[in-house]
Design an enzyme around this catalytic site. Structure first.
Site, PDB file in Angstrom:
ATOM      1  CE  LYS A 106     -37.692   3.858  30.589  1.00  0.00           C
ATOM      2  NZ  LYS A 106     -36.566   3.990  29.625  1.00  0.00           N
ATOM      3  CD  GLU A 127     -37.768   8.340  23.850  1.00  0.00           C
ATOM      4  OE1 GLU A 127     -37.423   7.497  24.696  1.00  0.00           O
ATOM      5  OE2 GLU A 127     -37.247   9.470  23.765  1.00  0.00           O
TER       6      GLU A 127
HETATM    7  O1  KIV Z   1     -34.941   8.394  30.470  1.00  0.00           O
HETATM    8  C1  KIV Z   1     -36.124   8.734  30.350  1.00  0.00           C
HETATM    9  O2  KIV Z   1     -36.563   9.766  30.878  1.00  0.00           O
HETATM   10  C2  KIV Z   1     -36.988   7.888  29.565  1.00  0.00           C
HETATM   11  C3  KIV Z   1     -38.332   8.434  29.203  1.00  0.00           C
HETATM   12  C4  KIV Z   1     -38.201   9.531  28.240  1.00  0.00           C
HETATM   13  C5  KIV Z   1     -39.256   7.372  28.737  1.00  0.00           C
HETATM   14  O3  KIV Z   1     -36.625   6.819  29.208  1.00  0.00           O
END
Ligand code: KIV
Length: 289
Positions: free
Chosen positions: A135, A204
């Site tokens: 991600k 988010e």
């Molecule tokens: O780093 C994380 O835990 C995240 C989530 C809050 C989506 O990116």
């Protein structure tokens, strides 16, 4: 969801996974058919082997978030999190799971420089952790990088709206999209990430209406956090929803109060040690026979 059982008898550290096929990136993408998702996608963060074991049967995806910087390491933000930390925790979570897709966050500074830098970092994360996706934060500016990675075999989760790695630009962690220009930009960011090939998108900390608009206007499933019940799925930081911190953000629902329960258990243990009530005969070794 199919019922999953596991054998934890072998060893606490190296559980034997039930043979089976993990959830895949195409399977997550396929959740959203014809623009809607019948059953919302379930995602939680995990940073350790044991937490992964406990969460895995209930989740479609486990996210090794760079929030581990604050949650595990006590850092003030996600900025100092390193690639080494993400690889080590990613590997632990992969070892503790067999069902959910494991995605690992790309830490700040490991991907923004160029698509080539992003590929080298993501490939390292995947090789060292065994995760199935990464991600990364950012919208239109990161779209060429997301395309570069996906065209080279790396499934990518986008992340738009409140992007914590940009806290120094944003000036804090407040909800985004209160003005029209910012709301339009978040929608444009999500569309760019979608078109670049992300197989799902975390949205988010945005006003609810923006999250709904994003969900309706992209083809990839949208995973909300501080977003909207209309999203195609939800994610929370596990320690937040377990009530491990005194303060939780407004968008978190506490499903337990582990901070109190752990404190109570530790206080009872301390009292029993000091009064010599622990250990008893049940917890001490005696000669056999
Ligand atoms: O780093 C994380 O835990 C995240 C989530 C809050 C989506 O990116």
């Amino acid at each position: 969801m199919s019922k999953i059982t596991y054998d934890s008898d072998t060893s606490r550290a190296t559980p034997t996974p039930v043979p089976g096929k993990r959830v895949t990136a195409p399977a997550i993408l396929a959740h959203k058919a014809g623009g809607t998702t019948a059953e919302p996608i379930v995602m939680l963060t995990a940073y350790t082997m044991r937490m992964a074991q406990l969460l895995d049967p209930h989740c479609d995806m486990l996210l090794v978030g760079d929030s581990l910087g604050q949650v595990i390491y006590g850092l003030p933000s996600t900025i100092p999190v390193s690639l080494e930390m993400m690889c080590a925790h990613g590997a632990a979570v992969v070892r503790g799971s067999w069902h959910a897709l494991v995605a690992v966050d790309m830490p700040f500074g490991s991907y923004e420089g160029s698509p080539e830098q992003a590929f080298a970092s993501a490939a390292r994360v995947m090789k060292e952790s065994g995760c199935a996706a990464v991600k990364l934060e950012g919208g239109e500016a990161m779209a060429p990088t997301i395309r570069f990675l996906t065209e080279r075999g790396i499934p990518v989760i986008g992340h738009v709206g409140l992007t914590p790695q940009a806290v120094n630009m944003l000036g804090g962690y407040g909800a985004r999209g209160r003005g029209k220009a910012e709301a339009d930009k978040i929608l444009a960011d999500a569309k760019a990430v979608d078109q670049a090939g992300a197989f799902c998108i975390v949205v988010e900390g945005v006003l609810e209406d923006i999250a709904t608009q994003v969900t309706r206007n992209v083809s990839a499933p949208v995973i909300g956090i501080g977003a909207s019940a209309d999203c195609d799925g939800q994610v929370l930081v596990t320690e937040d929803m377990l009530g491990l911190f005194e303060r939780t953000p407004r968008f978190v629902k506490r499903y337990d109060d582990l901070a109190t329960r752990i404190g109570d258990a530790a206080a009872t243990y301390a009292a029993e040690v000091r009064s010599r009530a622990f250990p008893t005969a049940d917890q001490t070794y005696r000669p056999k026979g």
